[in-house]
Motif scaffolding. Sequence first.
Motif, PDB file in Angstrom:
ATOM      1  N   LYS A 101       0.833  -1.202   0.000  1.00  0.00           N
ATOM      2  CA  LYS A 101       0.000   0.000   0.000  1.00  0.00           C
ATOM      3  C   LYS A 101       0.869   1.253   0.000  1.00  0.00           C
ATOM      4  O   LYS A 101       0.599   2.223  -0.726  1.00  0.00           O
ATOM      5  CB  LYS A 101      -0.911  -0.009   1.227  1.00  0.00           C
ATOM      6  CG  LYS A 101      -1.858   1.189   1.340  1.00  0.00           C
ATOM      7  CD  LYS A 101      -2.932   1.166   0.276  1.00  0.00           C
ATOM      8  CE  LYS A 101      -3.984   2.238   0.526  1.00  0.00           C
ATOM      9  NZ  LYS A 101      -4.986   2.302  -0.547  1.00  0.00           N
ATOM     10  N   ALA A 161       2.359   1.685  -3.467  1.00  0.00           N
ATOM     11  CA  ALA A 161       1.358   2.101  -4.450  1.00  0.00           C
ATOM     12  C   ALA A 161       0.975   3.568  -4.277  1.00  0.00           C
ATOM     13  O   ALA A 161       0.828   4.315  -5.269  1.00  0.00           O
ATOM     14  CB  ALA A 161       0.117   1.212  -4.329  1.00  0.00           C
ATOM     15  N   GLU A 162       0.809   4.009  -3.046  1.00  0.00           N
ATOM     16  CA  GLU A 162       0.430   5.404  -2.798  1.00  0.00           C
ATOM     17  C   GLU A 162       1.556   6.360  -3.179  1.00  0.00           C
ATOM     18  O   GLU A 162       1.317   7.440  -3.718  1.00  0.00           O
ATOM     19  CB  GLU A 162       0.051   5.597  -1.324  1.00  0.00           C
ATOM     20  CG  GLU A 162      -1.251   4.920  -0.926  1.00  0.00           C
ATOM     21  CD  GLU A 162      -2.445   5.478  -1.679  1.00  0.00           C
ATOM     22  OE1 GLU A 162      -2.553   6.713  -1.814  1.00  0.00           O
ATOM     23  OE2 GLU A 162      -3.271   4.672  -2.153  1.00  0.00           O
ATOM     24  N   GLU A 172       3.846   5.817  -5.493  1.00  0.00           N
ATOM     25  CA  GLU A 172       3.890   5.843  -6.955  1.00  0.00           C
ATOM     26  C   GLU A 172       2.761   6.707  -7.527  1.00  0.00           C
ATOM     27  O   GLU A 172       2.966   7.473  -8.475  1.00  0.00           O
ATOM     28  CB  GLU A 172       3.793   4.424  -7.515  1.00  0.00           C
ATOM     29  CG  GLU A 172       3.870   4.373  -9.032  1.00  0.00           C
ATOM     30  CD  GLU A 172       3.858   2.955  -9.584  1.00  0.00           C
ATOM     31  OE1 GLU A 172       3.536   2.805 -10.785  1.00  0.00           O
ATOM     32  OE2 GLU A 172       4.162   2.009  -8.835  1.00  0.00           O
ATOM     33  N   LYS A 173       1.584   6.605  -6.915  1.00  0.00           N
ATOM     34  CA  LYS A 173       0.446   7.389  -7.393  1.00  0.00           C
ATOM     35  C   LYS A 173       0.701   8.886  -7.245  1.00  0.00           C
ATOM     36  O   LYS A 173       0.334   9.683  -8.102  1.00  0.00           O
ATOM     37  CB  LYS A 173      -0.821   6.984  -6.618  1.00  0.00           C
ATOM     38  CG  LYS A 173      -2.092   7.645  -7.135  1.00  0.00           C
ATOM     39  CD  LYS A 173      -3.330   6.932  -6.608  1.00  0.00           C
ATOM     40  CE  LYS A 173      -3.493   7.116  -5.120  1.00  0.00           C
ATOM     41  NZ  LYS A 173      -4.766   6.536  -4.622  1.00  0.00           N
ATOM     42  N   GLU A 174       1.356   9.275  -6.180  1.00  0.00           N
ATOM     43  CA  GLU A 174       1.596  10.701  -5.924  1.00  0.00           C
ATOM     44  C   GLU A 174       2.796  11.265  -6.668  1.00  0.00           C
ATOM     45  O   GLU A 174       2.842  12.456  -6.977  1.00  0.00           O
ATOM     46  CB  GLU A 174       1.771  10.944  -4.423  1.00  0.00           C
ATOM     47  CG  GLU A 174       0.490  10.762  -3.629  1.00  0.00           C
ATOM     48  CD  GLU A 174       0.544  11.437  -2.269  1.00  0.00           C
ATOM     49  OE1 GLU A 174       1.380  12.340  -2.085  1.00  0.00           O
ATOM     50  OE2 GLU A 174      -0.260  11.048  -1.401  1.00  0.00           O
ATOM     51  N   THR A 175       3.791  10.422  -6.949  1.00  0.00           N
ATOM     52  CA  THR A 175       5.041  10.933  -7.537  1.00  0.00           C
ATOM     53  C   THR A 175       5.337  10.410  -8.932  1.00  0.00           C
ATOM     54  O   THR A 175       6.180  10.980  -9.636  1.00  0.00           O
ATOM     55  CB  THR A 175       6.241  10.574  -6.640  1.00  0.00           C
ATOM     56  OG1 THR A 175       6.402   9.136  -6.622  1.00  0.00           O
ATOM     57  CG2 THR A 175       6.034  11.081  -5.224  1.00  0.00           C
ATOM     58  N   GLY A 176       4.696   9.319  -9.328  1.00  0.00           N
ATOM     59  CA  GLY A 176       5.013   8.695 -10.610  1.00  0.00           C
ATOM     60  C   GLY A 176       6.246   7.808 -10.555  1.00  0.00           C
ATOM     61  O   GLY A 176       6.633   7.206 -11.548  1.00  0.00           O
ATOM     62  N   LYS A 179       8.094   4.518  -9.696  1.00  0.00           N
ATOM     63  CA  LYS A 179       7.754   3.122  -9.454  1.00  0.00           C
ATOM     64  C   LYS A 179       8.591   2.553  -8.313  1.00  0.00           C
ATOM     65  O   LYS A 179       9.743   2.939  -8.135  1.00  0.00           O
ATOM     66  CB  LYS A 179       7.962   2.293 -10.730  1.00  0.00           C
ATOM     67  CG  LYS A 179       7.002   2.660 -11.851  1.00  0.00           C
ATOM     68  CD  LYS A 179       7.116   1.695 -13.001  1.00  0.00           C
ATOM     69  CE  LYS A 179       6.096   2.019 -14.079  1.00  0.00           C
ATOM     70  NZ  LYS A 179       4.714   1.894 -13.604  1.00  0.00           N
ATOM     71  N   TRP A 202       8.381  11.903   1.758  1.00  0.00           N
ATOM     72  CA  TRP A 202       6.964  11.534   1.717  1.00  0.00           C
ATOM     73  C   TRP A 202       6.566  10.676   2.917  1.00  0.00           C
ATOM     74  O   TRP A 202       5.513  10.884   3.521  1.00  0.00           O
ATOM     75  CB  TRP A 202       6.689  10.790   0.411  1.00  0.00           C
ATOM     76  CG  TRP A 202       5.276  10.369   0.230  1.00  0.00           C
ATOM     77  CD1 TRP A 202       4.215  11.153  -0.169  1.00  0.00           C
ATOM     78  CD2 TRP A 202       4.744   9.052   0.437  1.00  0.00           C
ATOM     79  NE1 TRP A 202       3.065  10.401  -0.216  1.00  0.00           N
ATOM     80  CE2 TRP A 202       3.364   9.117   0.152  1.00  0.00           C
ATOM     81  CE3 TRP A 202       5.304   7.852   0.835  1.00  0.00           C
ATOM     82  CZ2 TRP A 202       2.541   7.995   0.251  1.00  0.00           C
ATOM     83  CZ3 TRP A 202       4.487   6.739   0.942  1.00  0.00           C
ATOM     84  CH2 TRP A 202       3.115   6.819   0.651  1.00  0.00           C
TER      85      TRP A 202
END
Length: 351
Positions: free
Chosen positions: A58, A61-62, A64-68, A70, A288
């Motif tokens: 989790k 994934a979060e 990656e979603k916020e920063t791009g 991987k 982060w």
Amino acid sequence: MLDRVARVSRWTVLFALILFGAALAGCGKSAAPTPPAPAQPPAKLTLYSAVNEEYMHKLAAEFEKETGIKVEALRLSAGEIVARVRAEKNAPKADVWFGGSADGFIQAKQEGLLEKYVSPQAAAIPARLKDPDGYWTGVYIGYIGFVSNRKLLAEKGIPAPTSWEELLQPKLRGQVVAANPGTAGAAYTMLSTLVQLYGEEKAFQYMKALHGVVKNYPRSAVAAAQMAGMGETTVGVAFLQDAVRFREQGMKDIVITAPREGTGYEIGAVSIVKGTTQMAAAKKFIDWTLTKKAQEIGQTVGAYQYPTHPDAKSPAVAESIRNTKLIDYDFVWAGKNRKRLIEKWNESVKQ
């Protein structure tokens, strides 16, 4: 004569036109735009983590979603991470390390395995929960305690243990699970706690006595809590947030207690692995994870540690263990003596 002159003139004009065209072509070539540089591959981080699998994935994934960026994540126990980062020192495979007690991070710092980085976000984290030199920063806190099975306790006619000494009672012979301190952060926290409570000689006498009632030493203390919850052992020694997680997942026979003498605790930390080739992305990850938002992610997937950010909300389901009596646990001493104490345990206890 005139015809000859005309023929020469025509050839002269034709030759001039050819030269003029070549010159134009040459000019065109020199003016052509420089081709763009090949695109850089997107940033990608390799994460070693000692938190539970759901929390780890989790978190990745979060982020990656916020920063791009991987994240490839690998779950290991805290001791396994220390050993792996050490083994990979000359060719690091991980970029960042998240989770596991600060003891391991302090040892890794001592061995030159971590990069120094003082995140701007670290200003919000209390000084006692981070390395003064900036090599690691705390992201959560968890307490060591006892996870018992209500039905098995009733069968034996004994209450859940509330002291270290009560683990040694004959009725618990072969019914206590305590993980291996060489691989499990919780087990090393237990060992270090006992040394700090009783002194080294008495603590190792205790560990030898405990060996007589221990069923086995799994690689991870999470297994000790799970085995108690499933009725596979009467008592497990583990971080109490794992007991809360299994109880919330439906293991209703779990009884949570802590030693009245006092217990140790972990500061789960985050750090950059020395030699990373993804420094910019690694720093973003550290920044982060220290935010209020990121530290509240764990409790959404059953990770019930207490966050280190003062504004982050603590998990309500873990409120019952908040007042656990803690010792004044010396993380610096524990980190510096970790290798020595584990070797001594292997030689004198687990023979």
